[in-house]
Each structure stands twice: as structure tokens, then as C-alpha cells.
Scaffold this active site. Structure first.
Site, PDB file in Angstrom:
ATOM      1  N   ALA A  62      -1.177   6.096   7.267  1.00  0.00           N
ATOM      2  CA  ALA A  62       0.225   6.151   6.862  1.00  0.00           C
ATOM      3  C   ALA A  62       0.323   6.254   5.346  1.00  0.00           C
ATOM      4  O   ALA A  62      -0.550   5.796   4.614  1.00  0.00           O
ATOM      5  CB  ALA A  62       0.961   4.914   7.356  1.00  0.00           C
ATOM      6  N   GLY A  63       1.426   6.854   4.884  1.00  0.00           N
ATOM      7  CA  GLY A  63       1.688   6.957   3.448  1.00  0.00           C
ATOM      8  C   GLY A  63       1.632   8.374   2.934  1.00  0.00           C
ATOM      9  O   GLY A  63       2.373   8.725   2.017  1.00  0.00           O
ATOM     10  N   LYS A  66       5.300  10.301   4.758  1.00  0.00           N
ATOM     11  CA  LYS A  66       6.184   9.173   5.046  1.00  0.00           C
ATOM     12  C   LYS A  66       7.288   9.516   6.036  1.00  0.00           C
ATOM     13  O   LYS A  66       7.678   8.692   6.865  1.00  0.00           O
ATOM     14  CB  LYS A  66       6.804   8.645   3.750  1.00  0.00           C
ATOM     15  N   THR A  86       5.287   4.713   5.915  1.00  0.00           N
ATOM     16  CA  THR A  86       6.114   3.657   6.496  1.00  0.00           C
ATOM     17  C   THR A  86       7.591   4.046   6.418  1.00  0.00           C
ATOM     18  O   THR A  86       8.077   4.515   5.401  1.00  0.00           O
ATOM     19  CB  THR A  86       5.881   2.329   5.759  1.00  0.00           C
ATOM     20  N   ASN A 111      -0.757   2.786  -6.235  1.00  0.00           N
ATOM     21  CA  ASN A 111       0.622   3.188  -5.943  1.00  0.00           C
ATOM     22  C   ASN A 111       1.521   1.968  -5.885  1.00  0.00           C
ATOM     23  O   ASN A 111       1.104   0.887  -5.480  1.00  0.00           O
ATOM     24  CB  ASN A 111       0.689   3.991  -4.633  1.00  0.00           C
ATOM     25  N   PHE A 115       7.944   1.893  -0.278  1.00  0.00           N
ATOM     26  CA  PHE A 115       8.538   2.372   0.987  1.00  0.00           C
ATOM     27  C   PHE A 115       9.661   3.380   0.725  1.00  0.00           C
ATOM     28  O   PHE A 115      10.739   3.313   1.326  1.00  0.00           O
ATOM     29  CB  PHE A 115       9.081   1.227   1.833  1.00  0.00           C
ATOM     30  N   SER A 178       2.035  -4.215   2.733  1.00  0.00           N
ATOM     31  CA  SER A 178       2.214  -3.476   1.481  1.00  0.00           C
ATOM     32  C   SER A 178       2.495  -4.467   0.351  1.00  0.00           C
ATOM     33  O   SER A 178       3.315  -5.374   0.513  1.00  0.00           O
ATOM     34  CB  SER A 178       3.386  -2.502   1.594  1.00  0.00           C
ATOM     35  N   ASN A 180       4.021  -3.684  -2.325  1.00  0.00           N
ATOM     36  CA  ASN A 180       5.066  -3.088  -3.166  1.00  0.00           C
ATOM     37  C   ASN A 180       6.490  -3.375  -2.703  1.00  0.00           C
ATOM     38  O   ASN A 180       7.440  -2.840  -3.256  1.00  0.00           O
ATOM     39  CB  ASN A 180       4.847  -1.578  -3.253  1.00  0.00           C
ATOM     40  N   THR A 181       6.653  -4.187  -1.669  1.00  0.00           N
ATOM     41  CA  THR A 181       7.967  -4.688  -1.258  1.00  0.00           C
ATOM     42  C   THR A 181       7.947  -6.193  -1.452  1.00  0.00           C
ATOM     43  O   THR A 181       7.089  -6.888  -0.893  1.00  0.00           O
ATOM     44  CB  THR A 181       8.268  -4.335   0.211  1.00  0.00           C
ATOM     45  N   LYS A 220      -0.790  -4.016  10.666  1.00  0.00           N
ATOM     46  CA  LYS A 220      -1.589  -3.607   9.502  1.00  0.00           C
ATOM     47  C   LYS A 220      -1.649  -4.757   8.510  1.00  0.00           C
ATOM     48  O   LYS A 220      -0.616  -5.263   8.065  1.00  0.00           O
ATOM     49  CB  LYS A 220      -0.994  -2.360   8.837  1.00  0.00           C
ATOM     50  N   ASN A 249      -4.842  -2.499   4.346  1.00  0.00           N
ATOM     51  CA  ASN A 249      -3.955  -1.838   3.387  1.00  0.00           C
ATOM     52  C   ASN A 249      -4.623  -1.839   2.000  1.00  0.00           C
ATOM     53  O   ASN A 249      -5.828  -2.071   1.885  1.00  0.00           O
ATOM     54  CB  ASN A 249      -2.604  -2.576   3.370  1.00  0.00           C
ATOM     55  N   THR A 250      -3.835  -1.614   0.970  1.00  0.00           N
ATOM     56  CA  THR A 250      -4.348  -1.580  -0.409  1.00  0.00           C
ATOM     57  C   THR A 250      -4.544  -2.990  -0.959  1.00  0.00           C
ATOM     58  O   THR A 250      -4.033  -3.967  -0.419  1.00  0.00           O
ATOM     59  CB  THR A 250      -3.367  -0.823  -1.319  1.00  0.00           C
TER      60      THR A 250
END
Length: 347
Positions: A62-63, A66, A86, A111, A115, A178, A180-181, A220, A249-250
Site C-alpha cells: 500500500a502507498g 493510494k 491507505t 515520507n 494519508f 503509520s 504520519n497520523t 499492519k 510499516n515504516t
């Protein structure tokens, strides 16, 4: 040999701009019937996981796509399955640009996209227009929460997305990892995770009755977990009878890229630097699950042997994204060939 030349052009552009140009290029070649210029033939290596029959165990993470805008073009590159998203219930812009950064010296990418997506309804329009799922292609849909939804109400967003994508997905991935949220990774913790998985599982069974088919669901997880957290997540996945888990994930860690240009950018680090930590989590998770759930191994796959190491660590399937950026479509056939040979030896 074509991709290394193309990559020089892409890497001269801003990373997010290059991504858009590259995806449009794949679509154009596919429309012209020229996808073979990019892709080599891919070895058949059928595997059955989560009740789904995969033509090969090599997936797109994913990513990269999107909104599901590029499903058919990407499918022509030989992936055994594709995961899009996502996706969130409502469209959102994500974080301000620039938000995507290469670290070529380490074959890494950072990154902080946040989202960014056009919303679940737009994604479903794209899925229903694509040929790949109509022809039996395995399509995963990765779901998340909107940034403006309070973390205590996060489950509502996941349920909205699950309801909407259920009938169009081969499997659904619940992304709680993630970085980033804001506060999203809090959902990996004990009580929050238990509540989320419980409600999602109950809804999955209701939807299975409603639609007359069972769609598997995966979780995930992050690579930044200690041994106790890995064990707790494994226990929760078993307890709630989830169908699979994606590891990982990252990462937020920067040890592997310290001192390199862009290394201090905030966000999740992917690519080669995450290979080792993600594989360690995969191996520990596999031991904790003791074969009760399949694992999809992701993180730092830039060659066939990297993918083989994920399989040896306990994965049933693999996915990559950053490796595709650095290696191009040849990576699909290389990984498929390596895994086909590995699985033949293991029979």
C-alpha cells in the site's frame, strides 16, 4: 536495463512529482499495449494464503497507488497481488509538501504523506472501473482514519471504510501503524487494540452474512515494537481470529541513515534501512503466532534474496514499495524467480 536510465530522470525531479509522472507513464504504456517494455515474464509460483489463491507471492505494498488510479497498469508488471490505499472515509490533503524524500546513499525513502487520498468513494469508483479485479486479480484495500477524527473515535472510521470496501476487496488491511497520523500508533496498545479488533471482527462476520462471502482481514503493524508489544499483538490477533498480519510499516528510527542528506526529515523511513528491524519483528512475530496466522513480510526488499529472507523468517507472502522505486519493475520478476526456486527446494 531500461529502468536505470529512466531512474536518472526521475531522481532529478522532486520525489512526489516523479511519483506522479512515473505512474502516468505506466498507465500510458499499458494503454498502448507496451507494458512488456518495462516488465519481464514472471515465474508462476501459486500459493494459497487466507483462503485466497495467489498466482505468485509477490505483492505491491500500500502507498504507491493510494486511490486505485493505476491498478491495471501496475498489474501488468506481474505482481501476484496489489494493495491500494491507505484510504479514509473522507478525502483529505495529507501533510504539506514537500513530504517525500529520497536517501539514495542508503536506498531509503522518508515520507510524511499523512494519508493523502481522495476518499473511499472515489477509490471504489476506480476499483469498479479496473479490469484486474474483474479477471480474478487479488486486490487488497488498506483502510485508515481521517486526521480530523479524534483517536477515541478512530474505530468509527475503520468501520465506515470496512463497510464500503468489503464487497470489492479480496482482503482488507487495517492500518494502525503509520507514523504520519497523530496518535495512530496508540491503537497498537493493549486496550485500544483489543477494542478495535473486537469491533472490526464483529463487523466482518456481519458483512460476510450480508454479502454471502468471507473477505479476510489483516492488521499492519510497525517495526518499532519491543518483545512484549509483539507478543501482546500476536495474542490479540489470535484471540480475535484475525486472518493475517502485515509486518511491517515504516520506522521512526534513523540509526541506519544518520548523517545522510534528508535523514533528519520527520516521517517514516522505508527501503533498505528498514530491512533488518522489520525482519527481526517478523521473525519474533512468527514465533509468537506459531503458525496460527499467516504473515505478509514487508520492509526493505530490494532483491530476491531479501524476499527469501522474509520467507525464511516466517512470511507466507511478501510486498515492496520502496524497492520498486529503486529497482523498477525488474524487481517483480527477480523476487518471483527467487521465491519459486526457494519453494521448490522446500517441497
Amino acid at each position: 536495463m531500461l529502468y536505470p536510465l529512466i531512474r536518472k530522470f526521475f531522481f532529478a525531479l522532486d520525489a512526489e512529482t516523479a511519483h506522479g509522472v512515473g505512474m502516468r507513464g505506466i498507465d500510458l504504456l499499458n494503454s498502448a499495449g507496451l507494458a512488456g517494455l518495462l516488465a519481464k515474464p514472471v515465474a508462476a509460483c501459486p500459493v494459497e494464503v487466507m483462503g485466497l489463491k495467489f498466482p505468485n507471492p509477490v505483492g505491491l505494498a500500500a502507498g504507491l497507488d493510494k486511490n486505485g488510479d493505476h491498478i491495471d497498469g501496475l498489474a501488468r508488471l506481474g505482481f501476484g497481488f496489489i494493495e491500494i490505499g491507505t484510504i479514509t472515509p473522507r478525502p483529505q490533503d495529507g501533510n504539506p509538501r514537500p513530504r517525500l524524500f529520497r536517501i539514495p546513499e542508503a536506498q531509503g525513502i522518508i515520507n510524511r504523506m499523512g494519508f493523502n487520498n481522495a476518499g473511499v468513494d472515489r477509490l471504489l469508483e476506480n476499483v469498479r472501473a479496473a479490469e484486474f479485479p474483474k479477471k480474478g486479480g487479488i486486490l487488497g484495500i488498506n483502510i485508515g482514519k481521517n486526521a480530523t477524527t479524534p483517536i477515541e473515535n478512530a474505530v468509527d472510521d475503520y468501520l465506515i471504510c470496512l463497510d464500503k470496501v468489503y464487497n470489492d476487496a479480496s482482503y482488507v488491511t487495517v492500518n494502525i501503524s503509520s507514523p504520519n497520523t497523530k496518535n495512530l500508533r496508540e491503537l497498537q496498545k493493549d486496550e485500544a487494540l483489543d477494542d478495535l479488533l473486537s469491533q472490526l471482527k464483529a463487523r466482518q462476520l456481519q458483512l460476510a452474512d450480508k454479502h454471502g462471502k468471507y473477505v479476510p482481514m489483516t492488521l499492519k503493524i510497525a517495526p518499532d515494537l519491543d518483545d512484549l508489544q509483539i507478543t501482546a499483538i500476536a495474542d490479540a490477533l489470535r484471540r480475535h481470529r484475525f486472518d493475517g498480519v502485515i509486518a511491517t510499516n515504516t520506522t521512526l528510527a534513523r540509526d541506519a541513515v544518520a548523517g545522510l542528506p534528508n535523514a533528519d526529515e520527520t516521517g517514516g523511513l522505508s527501503g533498505k534501512p528498514v530491512f533488518e528491524p522489520s525482519t527481526v519483528v517478523l521473525r519474533k512475530l512468527s514465533a509468537a503466532l506459531a503458525g496460527e496466522l499467516p504473515i505478509i513480510g514487508v520492509g526493505g526488499i530490494l532483491g530476491g534474496e531479501d524476499a527469501a529472507e522474509k520467507i525464511r523468517a516466517g512470511a507466507s507472502l511478501v510486498q515492496f514499495y520502496s524497492g520498486f522505486i529503486y529497482r523498477g519493475p525488474d524487481l517483480v520478476s527477480e523476487v518471483a524467480d527467487t521465491l519459486a526456486n526457494l519453494m521448490r527446494k522446500n517441497k
